[in-house]
Write a protein that holds these residues in place. Structure first.
Motif, mmCIF file in Angstrom:
data_model
loop_
_atom_site.group_PDB
_atom_site.id
_atom_site.type_symbol
_atom_site.label_atom_id
_atom_site.label_comp_id
_atom_site.label_asym_id
_atom_site.label_seq_id
_atom_site.Cartn_x
_atom_site.Cartn_y
_atom_site.Cartn_z
ATOM 1 N N LEU A 1 0.822 -1.207 0.000
ATOM 2 C CA LEU A 1 0.000 0.000 0.000
ATOM 3 C C LEU A 1 0.858 1.260 0.000
ATOM 4 O O LEU A 1 0.659 2.160 -0.815
ATOM 5 C CB LEU A 1 -0.931 -0.004 1.219
ATOM 6 N N TYR A 2 1.824 1.336 0.929
ATOM 7 C CA TYR A 2 2.578 2.589 0.998
ATOM 8 C C TYR A 2 3.617 2.713 -0.108
ATOM 9 O O TYR A 2 3.985 3.820 -0.490
ATOM 10 C CB TYR A 2 3.167 2.854 2.387
ATOM 11 N N GLU B 1 1.562 4.088 -2.945
ATOM 12 C CA GLU B 1 1.063 5.439 -2.705
ATOM 13 C C GLU B 1 2.123 6.496 -2.931
ATOM 14 O O GLU B 1 1.810 7.603 -3.403
ATOM 15 C CB GLU B 1 0.528 5.542 -1.270
ATOM 16 N N TRP B 2 3.368 6.209 -2.600
ATOM 17 C CA TRP B 2 4.397 7.237 -2.633
ATOM 18 C C TRP B 2 4.611 7.817 -4.029
ATOM 19 O O TRP B 2 4.558 9.056 -4.183
ATOM 20 C CB TRP B 2 5.711 6.697 -2.066
ATOM 21 N N TRP C 1 2.587 7.825 -6.481
ATOM 22 C CA TRP C 1 1.317 8.488 -6.812
ATOM 23 C C TRP C 1 1.271 9.869 -6.163
ATOM 24 O O TRP C 1 0.888 10.842 -6.797
ATOM 25 C CB TRP C 1 0.159 7.621 -6.325
ATOM 26 N N ARG C 2 1.679 9.933 -4.906
ATOM 27 C CA ARG C 2 1.706 11.214 -4.186
ATOM 28 C C ARG C 2 2.684 12.186 -4.836
ATOM 29 O O ARG C 2 2.405 13.373 -4.970
ATOM 30 C CB ARG C 2 2.091 10.997 -2.721
ATOM 31 N N GLU D 1 1.080 13.665 -7.814
ATOM 32 C CA GLU D 1 0.007 14.575 -7.433
ATOM 33 C C GLU D 1 0.546 15.902 -6.920
ATOM 34 O O GLU D 1 -0.031 16.959 -7.165
ATOM 35 C CB GLU D 1 -0.866 13.930 -6.352
ATOM 36 N N ARG E 1 -7.788 12.796 -4.723
ATOM 37 C CA ARG E 1 -6.901 12.426 -3.622
ATOM 38 C C ARG E 1 -7.689 11.846 -2.455
ATOM 39 O O ARG E 1 -7.298 10.849 -1.836
ATOM 40 C CB ARG E 1 -6.101 13.663 -3.172
ATOM 41 N N TYR F 1 -8.769 8.208 -3.141
ATOM 42 C CA TYR F 1 -7.639 7.276 -3.107
ATOM 43 C C TYR F 1 -7.168 7.048 -1.675
ATOM 44 O O TYR F 1 -6.979 5.906 -1.233
ATOM 45 C CB TYR F 1 -6.507 7.816 -3.970
ATOM 46 N N TRP F 2 -6.983 8.136 -0.928
ATOM 47 C CA TRP F 2 -6.481 8.011 0.441
ATOM 48 C C TRP F 2 -7.508 7.369 1.371
ATOM 49 O O TRP F 2 -7.147 6.578 2.243
ATOM 50 C CB TRP F 2 -6.054 9.389 0.950
ATOM 51 N N LEU G 1 -7.317 3.737 0.936
ATOM 52 C CA LEU G 1 -6.152 3.151 1.595
ATOM 53 C C LEU G 1 -6.409 2.943 3.089
ATOM 54 O O LEU G 1 -5.969 1.941 3.667
ATOM 55 C CB LEU G 1 -4.932 4.055 1.397
ATOM 56 N N LEU H 1 -2.699 9.746 6.469
ATOM 57 C CA LEU H 1 -3.814 9.621 5.535
ATOM 58 C C LEU H 1 -5.083 10.227 6.115
ATOM 59 O O LEU H 1 -5.826 10.932 5.423
ATOM 60 C CB LEU H 1 -4.051 8.146 5.197
#
Length: 604
Positions: A48-49, A52-53, A55-56, A59, A89, A92-93, A96, A123
């Motif tokens: 997951l993390y 996400e990174w 992707w973040r 963004e 955002r 998505y968050w 998660l 999150l």
């Protein structure tokens, strides 16, 4: 308060929240994760993390870390802040969070439990702020989406300047999206209070100047010699063209919007409770900044208790100074006697640098491990200095405010330097930067309770390290501690108990030796930034309570060096996680010391 740059503090405001981020890496002495067999639960969380990174990064318009740019950096454009991007955002968050909650926490390894705590808390902060649409007020009394896009120090290479020019060209779009968001906030009564906006439009004015007088050109005027002269001249020419054709029109339009539309239309109320869903919003802002589930009433009571305790300490210090007069007379003496004020900015900056260097000599008694990364001490930029706080520390630089020197008492500089520079925020960020390898998201997560708690703890630590040499400097430390305790009373008082702005001003005036300008700016900051000011004292109380537990459990065997190493090695974590992990450290130290003593006895 830490800073990476004013822009990235404001960027968080425009994206999802009003927290000011700083690069903070977690570390400890446990083996690297790759050396520990991963359970199925660990692998689920890591997936997951690790997804996400990147992707973040996309963004938030950030470049990933590379071998030649270990901290990553801003890309050639600014992030989108439209409602559509915010909702993307959020979805998505929020998804998660649901997936993290489905992982059995008891099946996570120790290190992944910490990762889960940090990741889920971060999150939740983002999701919560988006749900309250805090991006519709992308500024507060001293942090703005339009400030800090220009760097404080020059870049090191030509490619960095090319990226910088790209961001400069993207400013009109970025500003337009923020203005559209602010108009939506105006329409529903969600704005920064009008009183906290007075004079803030003046911070835009320097950016409306054409040519080399514009703050955006400063980085180009001081380009390093390693850039070839012809490349340097081409970049400088492009900068001047971009300033005149892009920057000046964008800031001019923003200035007109602020003066003609936003400030006149901003709300006259000051309390968070008057905002849409205000009671729930303020409670969640408390949780956001402190990572604790305390009510406003509980925090207010803690503040009153701390104010009474510190008041007694301050009165004792007045007696130690040999002053024959009342508390209010002593405050008047401190606020008016020329001996306590610098005559030049250099004098103030020099004292701060001296205190930081003096602390360098005590670091070996305070930590076992020391970071190599170094910070510089700079004045707060002219364009924001009149409305800025006294100082703010971060990884690359520690800012000291030299505007209006009669409002900047020298007796407060030692405590301010310990908090913001060394061993506070600048040292803390450098310590974290050189951490053992951990997930990327841990390297950029900052929780105010942890970070500001450490900063205020460092002020107290200065008393034990012999940094304060006169009763006046000790009183400066105490007035700073009183300032943070009074915040608990003032912030909760204004936002949940009907206090007026003048009540808050009077409370700080009566209980601290802060200068009138600082008091005004600080109260306006609390009004515009509900809950943030609560993190300092609550975090410091947590750290000092844990230190007291360690001293009691370990007795004469207590050593502050491994205590501090463990605390900073952990990185920025929620306060409940900090308590759990530091108590784990205490138990481990107690067992280790007991075993060593037993082995010594056996060998004898």
């Amino acid at each position: 308060m830490p800073h990476r740059s004013t822009f990235f503090a404001a960027l968080a405001l425009t994206l999802v929240s009003s927290t000011a981020p700083v690069a903070v890496m977690a570390q400890d002495s446990t083996p690297a994760q790759s050396e520990v067999p991963s359970s199925a639960a660990d692998l689920q969380l890591k997936a997951l993390y690790e997804a996400e990174w990147p992707w973040r990064m996309k963004e938030m318009a950030r470049l990933p870390e590379t071998p030649d740019n270990s901290r990553g950096g801003p890309s050639d454009h600014l992030p989108s802040v439209t409602p559509e991007s915010q909702q993307r955002r959020h979805d998505y968050w929020a998804g998660l969070i649901e997936k993290i909650d489905a992982i059995p926490p008891g099946q996570l390894s120790h290190e992944e439990q910490i990762n889960a705590d940090v990741f889920r808390t971060w999150l939740w902060q983002q999701v919560s702020d988006i749900e309250y649409k805090t991006y519709e007020a992308p500024l507060n009394s001293d942090t703005f989406f339009w400030a800090g896009i220009n760097p404080r120090t020059p870049y090191s290479g030509a490619d960095d300047y090319t990226l910088y020019l790209g961001r400069m060209r993207d400013i009109p779009r970025f500003f337009a999206e923020n203005i559209a968001n602010m108009r939506r906030g105006l329409a529903r009564g969600y704005t920064v209070p009008k009183v906290s906006l007075q004079g803030r439009d003046e911070t835009i004015v320097p950016f409306t100047r054409p040519g080399k007088d514009n703050p955006f050109y400063k980085a180009f005027a001081e380009m390093p010699d390693n850039i070839a002269p012809e490349r340097r001249e081409a970049l400088q020419a492009e900068a001047l063209k971009t300033i005149d054709n892009t920057i000046v029109p964008a800031y001019t339009k923003l200035l007109a919007f602020m003066r003609e539309e936003y400030i006149p239309g901003a709300r006259d109320t000051i309390d968070a409770y008057s905002l849409p869903d205000g009671k729930a919003f303020y409670q969640d802002q408390i949780r956001h900044y402190t990572t604790l589930d305390l009510t406003p009433a509980e925090i207010h009571a803690i503040g009153l208790k701390e104010v009474a305790r510190i008041d007694a300490d301050m009165k004792q210090t007045i007696r130690d100074a040999g002053f024959d007069g009342s508390f209010s007379e002593f405050l008047e003496f401190l606020r008016t006697d020329p001996q306590f004020y610098a005559e030049t900015p250099k004098e103030l900056l020099s004292l701060s640098a001296y205190v930081a260097k003096k602390m360098d000599g005590r670091l070996k008694d305070t930590f076992n491990r020391l970071p190599r990364y170094r910070f510089t001490i700079l004045p707060v930029p002219d364009e924001i200095a009149p409305i800025y706080t006294s100082g703010r520390g971060g990884l690359d630089s520690c800012l000291m405010n030299t505007y209006d020197l009669p409002q900047r008492p020298l007796y407060a500089i030692p405590a301010l330097t310990l908090h913001e520079c060394n061993p506070g925020h600048s040292f803390q960020a450098a310590y974290a930067l050189e951490a053992p390898d951990r997930p990327d998201f841990r390297k950029s997560t900052y929780f105010s309770g942890y970070g500001e708690g450490w900063g205020l703890y460092c002020e107290w630590l200065g008393s034990k390290m012999g940094i304060y040499k006169t009763p006046y400097e000790e009183f400066g430390r105490e007035t700073f501690e009183m300032w943070r305790a009074a915040r608990l009373v003032i912030d909760t008082g204004m936002h949940s108990m009907g206090w007026s702005r003048q009540q808050a001003v009077d409370y700080l005036t009566d209980h601290t030796a802060l200068a009138p300008l600082d008091i005004k700016n600080e109260v306006d900051r609390y009004i515009a930034w509900p809950g943030q000011a609560l993190a300092y004292k609550l975090g410091e109380l947590t750290i000092r309570r844990l230190r007291s537990e360690a001293e009691e459990e370990l007795g004469d065997d207590f050593d502050q060096r491994p205590f501090h190493d463990t605390l900073l090695t952990l990185g920025s974590v929620p306060l409940p996680t900090l308590e759990r992990e530091m108590r784990r450290f205490i138990a481990s130290e107690k067992a280790r010391i007991s075993e060593e003593k037993e082995q010594t006895t056996t060998s004898e």
